[in-house]
Design a protein around this motif. Sequence first.
Motif, PDB file in Angstrom:
ATOM      1  N   PHE A  41      -3.608  -0.678  -3.119  1.00 37.11           N
ATOM      2  CA  PHE A  41      -4.268  -1.979  -3.219  1.00 37.11           C
ATOM      3  C   PHE A  41      -4.105  -2.591  -4.608  1.00 37.11           C
ATOM      4  O   PHE A  41      -4.006  -3.808  -4.737  1.00 37.11           O
ATOM      5  CB  PHE A  41      -5.761  -1.866  -2.867  1.00 37.11           C
ATOM      6  CG  PHE A  41      -6.031  -1.805  -1.393  1.00 37.11           C
ATOM      7  CD1 PHE A  41      -5.914  -2.943  -0.603  1.00 37.11           C
ATOM      8  CD2 PHE A  41      -6.405  -0.618  -0.791  1.00 37.11           C
ATOM      9  CE1 PHE A  41      -6.164  -2.899   0.760  1.00 37.11           C
ATOM     10  CE2 PHE A  41      -6.659  -0.563   0.574  1.00 37.11           C
ATOM     11  CZ  PHE A  41      -6.534  -1.696   1.354  1.00 37.11           C
ATOM     12  N   ILE A  84       0.844  -1.203   0.000  1.00 44.97           N
ATOM     13  CA  ILE A  84       0.000   0.000   0.000  1.00 44.97           C
ATOM     14  C   ILE A  84       0.873   1.245   0.000  1.00 44.97           C
ATOM     15  O   ILE A  84       0.597   2.197  -0.727  1.00 44.97           O
ATOM     16  CB  ILE A  84      -0.992  -0.002   1.180  1.00 44.97           C
ATOM     17  CG1 ILE A  84      -2.077  -1.028   0.900  1.00 44.97           C
ATOM     18  CG2 ILE A  84      -1.617   1.392   1.354  1.00 44.97           C
ATOM     19  CD1 ILE A  84      -3.160  -1.096   1.933  1.00 44.97           C
ATOM     20  N   ALA A 139     -12.120  -2.891   1.319  1.00 39.99           N
ATOM     21  CA  ALA A 139     -11.294  -3.202   0.142  1.00 39.99           C
ATOM     22  C   ALA A 139     -11.677  -4.567  -0.428  1.00 39.99           C
ATOM     23  O   ALA A 139     -11.676  -4.759  -1.659  1.00 39.99           O
ATOM     24  CB  ALA A 139      -9.811  -3.177   0.512  1.00 39.99           C
ATOM     25  N   GLU A 194      -6.809   3.789   0.928  1.00 34.45           N
ATOM     26  CA  GLU A 194      -5.347   3.895   1.031  1.00 34.45           C
ATOM     27  C   GLU A 194      -4.946   5.123   1.840  1.00 34.45           C
ATOM     28  O   GLU A 194      -4.050   5.056   2.693  1.00 34.45           O
ATOM     29  CB  GLU A 194      -4.736   3.962  -0.371  1.00 34.45           C
ATOM     30  CG  GLU A 194      -4.899   2.666  -1.131  1.00 34.45           C
ATOM     31  CD  GLU A 194      -4.786   2.812  -2.638  1.00 34.45           C
ATOM     32  OE1 GLU A 194      -4.878   1.771  -3.311  1.00 34.45           O
ATOM     33  OE2 GLU A 194      -4.624   3.936  -3.148  1.00 34.45           O
TER      34      GLU A 194
END
Length: 169
Positions: free
Chosen positions: A70, A65, A106, A140
């Motif tokens: 991602f 990250i 995510a 993120e």
Amino acid sequence: MEANKIAITDEALRRGAEEGMDGFLKVFIDKYLEVTGGVINAETMPLLNGCQHSLLGYHFLREEINEGGFVQLIQNGYGPYIFDNPFAKAMRMFGAKELARLIYSAKKIYDENRADLEKDRDDEEFMAMYEQYEAFDDLEEEFMDLEELITAQIAEYVDDHIEEFAEIV
């Protein structure tokens, strides 16, 4: 839960702890990377227990990250390791509840777009993924804002449950 015969010397642990929480966790992570050869597959999975895999998963998540988000994490093959295992649940157990929530968010994006996210791509196609998957951006950013706190929470859990992460010799 007993550590899978992963031994760390008391001295290495003391040296790592002197460098702070990152240094403390690095002692464990370096040992896991050594044991697995830095490769997570069917052969190396049994070499670590659940707690050890969770800590190693955090290492890969953090590295990827911080470097490329991602999209990079998934393109580098860590999607299944993070999203198909009880990683988020482990992070919640470790006290990193915000991280667990981020991972679940995510995972939703990952699950909905898995085939496309995992497809082999050239550099140009890879870079285009960042525009295509802007849904990851807020996650993120939030991770980066919380990273120090999350790392401290995980380090505290490891310190309080050290026998689950290694045998100290």
